[in-house]
Design a protein around this motif. Structure first.
Motif, short mmCIF file in Angstrom:
data_model
loop_
_atom_site.label_atom_id
_atom_site.label_comp_id
_atom_site.label_asym_id
_atom_site.label_seq_id
_atom_site.Cartn_x
_atom_site.Cartn_y
_atom_site.Cartn_z
N GLY A 141 0.78 -1.23 0.00
CA GLY A 141 0.00 0.00 0.00
C GLY A 141 0.82 1.28 0.00
N ASP A 142 0.11 2.40 0.00
CA ASP A 142 0.77 3.70 -0.13
C ASP A 142 1.48 4.12 1.16
OD1 ASP A 142 -1.37 4.24 1.48
OD2 ASP A 142 -2.23 5.82 0.22
N TRP A 143 1.42 3.28 2.19
CA TRP A 143 2.16 3.59 3.41
C TRP A 143 3.63 3.20 3.32
CZ3 TRP A 143 -1.95 0.21 3.00
CH2 TRP A 143 -1.66 -1.14 3.07
N ARG A 144 4.00 2.53 2.24
CA ARG A 144 5.38 2.09 2.07
C ARG A 144 6.24 3.19 1.45
NH1 ARG A 144 5.77 -2.09 5.43
NH2 ARG A 144 4.17 -3.65 5.04
N SER A 145 7.51 3.24 1.88
CA SER A 145 8.43 4.18 1.25
C SER A 145 8.93 3.58 -0.06
CB SER A 145 9.62 4.46 2.18
OG SER A 145 10.57 3.42 2.11
N PRO A 146 9.40 4.41 -1.00
CA PRO A 146 9.89 3.86 -2.27
C PRO A 146 11.08 2.93 -2.09
CG PRO A 146 10.42 6.20 -2.07
CD PRO A 146 9.45 5.89 -0.98
N LEU A 147 11.86 3.12 -1.04
CA LEU A 147 13.01 2.26 -0.80
C LEU A 147 12.59 0.90 -0.27
CD1 LEU A 147 16.06 2.05 -0.88
CD2 LEU A 147 16.16 3.17 1.35
N GLU A 148 11.44 0.81 0.36
CA GLU A 148 10.94 -0.47 0.86
C GLU A 148 10.49 -1.40 -0.26
OE1 GLU A 148 8.69 -0.65 5.00
OE2 GLU A 148 7.98 1.02 3.78
N LEU A 149 9.99 -0.84 -1.34
CA LEU A 149 9.32 -1.64 -2.36
C LEU A 149 10.15 -2.80 -2.90
CD1 LEU A 149 7.42 1.18 -4.30
CD2 LEU A 149 6.59 -0.31 -2.46
N PRO A 150 11.47 -2.63 -3.13
CA PRO A 150 12.23 -3.77 -3.64
C PRO A 150 12.32 -4.95 -2.66
CG PRO A 150 13.42 -1.71 -4.02
CD PRO A 150 12.29 -1.40 -3.10
N PHE A 151 12.01 -4.71 -1.39
CA PHE A 151 12.10 -5.77 -0.39
C PHE A 151 10.75 -6.42 -0.11
CE2 PHE A 151 15.49 -2.73 0.45
CZ PHE A 151 16.60 -3.56 0.51
N MET A 152 9.70 -6.00 -0.84
CA MET A 152 8.35 -6.47 -0.55
C MET A 152 8.05 -7.81 -1.20
SD MET A 152 6.69 -4.17 1.37
CE MET A 152 8.26 -4.09 2.26
N TRP A 153 7.30 -8.61 -0.49
CA TRP A 153 6.72 -9.85 -1.02
C TRP A 153 5.32 -9.98 -0.43
CZ3 TRP A 153 5.57 -14.56 1.73
CH2 TRP A 153 5.13 -15.61 0.91
N LEU A 154 4.31 -9.82 -1.26
CA LEU A 154 2.92 -9.95 -0.83
C LEU A 154 2.62 -9.09 0.40
CD1 LEU A 154 2.38 -13.77 -1.43
CD2 LEU A 154 1.85 -11.85 -2.95
N MET B 199 14.54 2.48 6.22
CA MET B 199 13.75 2.58 5.00
C MET B 199 12.87 3.84 4.98
SD MET B 199 14.51 -0.16 3.16
CE MET B 199 16.16 0.24 3.76
N HIS B 200 12.78 4.49 6.14
CA HIS B 200 11.97 5.70 6.25
C HIS B 200 12.78 6.89 6.75
CE1 HIS B 200 8.09 3.61 5.58
NE2 HIS B 200 8.77 2.60 6.05
N ASP B 201 14.09 6.72 6.80
CA ASP B 201 14.95 7.80 7.26
C ASP B 201 15.06 8.87 6.16
OD1 ASP B 201 17.98 8.94 7.26
OD2 ASP B 201 17.29 8.58 9.30
N PRO B 202 14.77 10.13 6.49
CA PRO B 202 14.78 11.17 5.45
C PRO B 202 16.11 11.28 4.70
CG PRO B 202 13.75 12.00 7.45
CD PRO B 202 14.34 10.65 7.80
N GLU B 203 17.23 11.13 5.40
CA GLU B 203 18.52 11.25 4.73
C GLU B 203 18.76 10.07 3.79
OE1 GLU B 203 22.17 12.44 3.39
OE2 GLU B 203 20.59 13.57 4.39
N VAL B 204 18.39 8.87 4.22
CA VAL B 204 18.53 7.69 3.36
C VAL B 204 17.63 7.83 2.13
CG1 VAL B 204 18.20 5.20 3.21
CG2 VAL B 204 19.16 6.20 5.29
#
Length: 226
Positions: A86-99, A208-213
């Motif tokens: 869902g839209d609560w995920r950061s763009p950096l999280e998406l490559p680590f997602m499975w279902l 994955m939600h750190d502003p600097e990262v």
């Protein structure tokens, strides 16, 4: 330790969006849970497992389990959105997602970065074997549901309700696997190593939600039209 209420609960007639739940969940993990765990680790020797550190580690593990329970609740309301991340995920999280959340193998990979003992490595190997069996089974169920829907859609007989029910089951099975993997790894690690592992897992999720990262991540992405 108070936890944010899961989605769909609260005042009568009100539903808490998963985005709001996840923001509150991250904030609680960032503080007070992670600082409490770090303080307990710094005040304990590597050979001890006293009440402060065990309580702090148990609170962090329970917080992750509460997150997956909340995802279950969200999947019962809107399985398509959960499975698609869902839209609560950061763009950096998406490559680590499975279902809908992190791939279970990430949990064992993270454990291996901590130079675990041979006994703990053997436990991680056992968990990995279970993951290698379970993940294809869940993914195959999703694939079969998609195939049935596509074939029926061609003839105008697609059952959207049945497809969403399959998506819900897939999401629940994926979360059940994640919950079991974390519990098994924490139990196998035990004591100080379990606390170190949970601290590393917390740091990873928060990064994955750190502003600097995220700023560095965005700088590495190509600009539109380039």
């Amino acid at each position: 330790m108070p936890r944010p209420p899961p989605p769909g609960r609260g005042a009568p007639g009100a539903r808490r969006p998963m985005r709001d739940f996840f923001a509150a969940w991250l904030a609680t993990l960032r503080s007070p849970l992670l600082p409490l765990l770090r303080r307990a680790l710094s005040s304990s020797s590597s050979g001890s497992w006293d009440d402060p550190i065990s309580s702090a580690a148990a609170a962090v593990e329970a917080h992750f389990q509460a997150h997956w329970s909340a995802l279950d609740a969200a999947a019962r309301q809107d399985p398509a959105r959960v499975v698609a991340a869902g839209d609560w995920r950061s763009p950096l999280e998406l490559p680590f997602m499975w279902l809908g959340d992190v791939h279970p193998s990430l949990l064992t990979s993270l454990l291996r970065t901590l130079s675990p003992s041979p006994r703990l490595l053997a436990a991680a190997d056992r968990v990995d074997r279970r993951i290698r069996t379970a993940v294809p089974a869940v993914s195959d169920r999703l694939r079969r549901a998609q195939e049935v829907f596509v074939a029926a859609e061609v003839t105008g007989t697609a059952d959207v309700e049945a497809f969403l029910e399959e998506l819900k089951i897939v999401a629940l099975e994926a979360n059940r696997l994640r919950r079991g993997v974390l519990s098994e790894l924490v139990a196998a690690a035990g004591g100080y190593q379990a606390a170190l592992y949970l601290e590393a897992l917390s740091r990873f999720v928060l990064s994955m939600h750190d502003p600097e990262v995220l700023r560095r991540f965005e700088q590495c992405r190509p600009s539109p039209g380039s």
